[in-house]
Design a protein around this motif. Structure first.
Motif, PDB file in Angstrom:
ATOM      1  N   HIS A 189      55.862  81.322 144.950  1.00 16.20           N
ATOM      2  CA  HIS A 189      54.808  81.392 145.902  1.00 16.20           C
ATOM      3  C   HIS A 189      53.978  80.213 146.044  1.00 16.20           C
ATOM      4  CE1 HIS A 189      55.780  85.602 146.032  1.00 16.20           C
ATOM      5  NE2 HIS A 189      55.694  85.689 144.347  1.00 16.20           N
ATOM      6  N   LYS A 198      55.832  75.509 149.480  1.00 14.90           N
ATOM      7  CA  LYS A 198      55.904  75.668 151.034  1.00 14.90           C
ATOM      8  C   LYS A 198      56.695  74.491 151.816  1.00 14.90           C
ATOM      9  CE  LYS A 198      51.005  77.685 151.190  1.00 14.90           C
ATOM     10  NZ  LYS A 198      51.398  78.525 150.050  1.00 14.90           N
ATOM     11  N   SER A 199      56.974  74.811 153.178  1.00 13.26           N
ATOM     12  CA  SER A 199      57.564  73.449 153.757  1.00 13.26           C
ATOM     13  C   SER A 199      56.800  72.304 153.783  1.00 13.26           C
ATOM     14  CB  SER A 199      58.041  74.150 155.177  1.00 13.26           C
ATOM     15  OG  SER A 199      58.873  75.111 154.926  1.00 13.26           O
ATOM     16  N   ASP A 252      56.390  70.584 151.154  1.00 14.68           N
ATOM     17  CA  ASP A 252      55.904  70.194 149.594  1.00 14.68           C
ATOM     18  C   ASP A 252      57.172  68.957 149.086  1.00 14.68           C
ATOM     19  OD1 ASP A 252      53.733  71.653 149.744  1.00 14.68           O
ATOM     20  OD2 ASP A 252      54.706  73.122 148.181  1.00 14.68           O
ATOM     21  N   HIS A 312      62.151  83.724 150.311  1.00 19.47           N
ATOM     22  CA  HIS A 312      61.414  84.334 149.289  1.00 19.47           C
ATOM     23  C   HIS A 312      62.352  85.631 148.691  1.00 19.47           C
ATOM     24  CE1 HIS A 312      57.456  82.595 149.364  1.00 19.47           C
ATOM     25  NE2 HIS A 312      57.631  82.200 150.609  1.00 19.47           N
ATOM     26  N   ASN A 369      49.346  71.693 148.964  1.00 17.46           N
ATOM     27  CA  ASN A 369      48.734  72.783 149.557  1.00 17.46           C
ATOM     28  C   ASN A 369      47.565  72.911 149.698  1.00 17.46           C
ATOM     29  OD1 ASN A 369      51.574  73.624 149.757  1.00 17.46           O
ATOM     30  ND2 ASN A 369      51.617  74.580 147.450  1.00 17.46           N
ATOM     31  N   HIS A 401      49.884  68.083 156.756  1.00 17.91           N
ATOM     32  CA  HIS A 401      50.766  67.698 155.334  1.00 17.91           C
ATOM     33  C   HIS A 401      50.430  66.442 154.894  1.00 17.91           C
ATOM     34  CE1 HIS A 401      53.037  71.391 155.846  1.00 17.91           C
ATOM     35  NE2 HIS A 401      53.242  71.145 157.101  1.00 17.91           N
TER      36      HIS A 401
END
Length: 141
Positions: free
Chosen positions: A13, A16-17, A19, A39, A130, A139
């Motif tokens: 969790h 994320k794309s 990271d 997931h 994040n 990003h």
């Protein structure tokens, strides 16, 4: 290039794309960027300098956030705004990170325009990425 990693497993969790994490395959550790998170199957597609590969969570490690990591991300240390009592300030454009001595509450303060987030525990690079994305909609690379 050696990375200071933590031995804790990453929660799916928290990923994320975009990271950045450390992949571990056959004992070889490489830094890579997450392209996709599945997931349902609990697998993560990571691109390293050599290839793209789906990794299980137990083959991924977070990158410990350090001053060197921040400098690599093009933050600069603001000596004039840093002090023992006020923490060390790192700045990248309108985004700043104030890092206090251990035991201080908050330990880390993230600031972007009119939003401030106070964190009471150390964070990893992907957690910073994040927070940065959540605050700026960009990003952090």
């Amino acid at each position: 290039m050696k990375h200071k990693t933590q031995l804790t497993m990453i929660s799916i969790h928290e990923l994320k794309s975009g990271d950045t994490v450390i992949t571990n395959y056959g004992g070889a550790e490489k830094e890579g960027k997450i392209l996709q998170v599945d997931h349902e199957d609990k697998k993560v597609l990571v691109a390293t300098d050599e290839n793209e590969y789906w990794y299980d969570l137990d083959n991924l490690l977070p990158i410990h956030l350090t001053e060197a990591t921040l400098l690599k991300l093009q933050f600069h240390k603001d000596e004039a705004a840093s002090s023992a009592a006020g923490g060390t300030l790192y700045v990248r454009g309108p985004f700043s990170i104030r890092w206090f001595e251990a035991g201080h509450k908050p330990l880390i303060q993230l600031h972007y325009r009119d939003e401030t987030r106070n964190l009471n525990a150390p964070i990893t690079l992907n957690e910073l990425q994040n927070h940065y994305h959540g605050m700026t909609l960009y990003h952090l690379e």
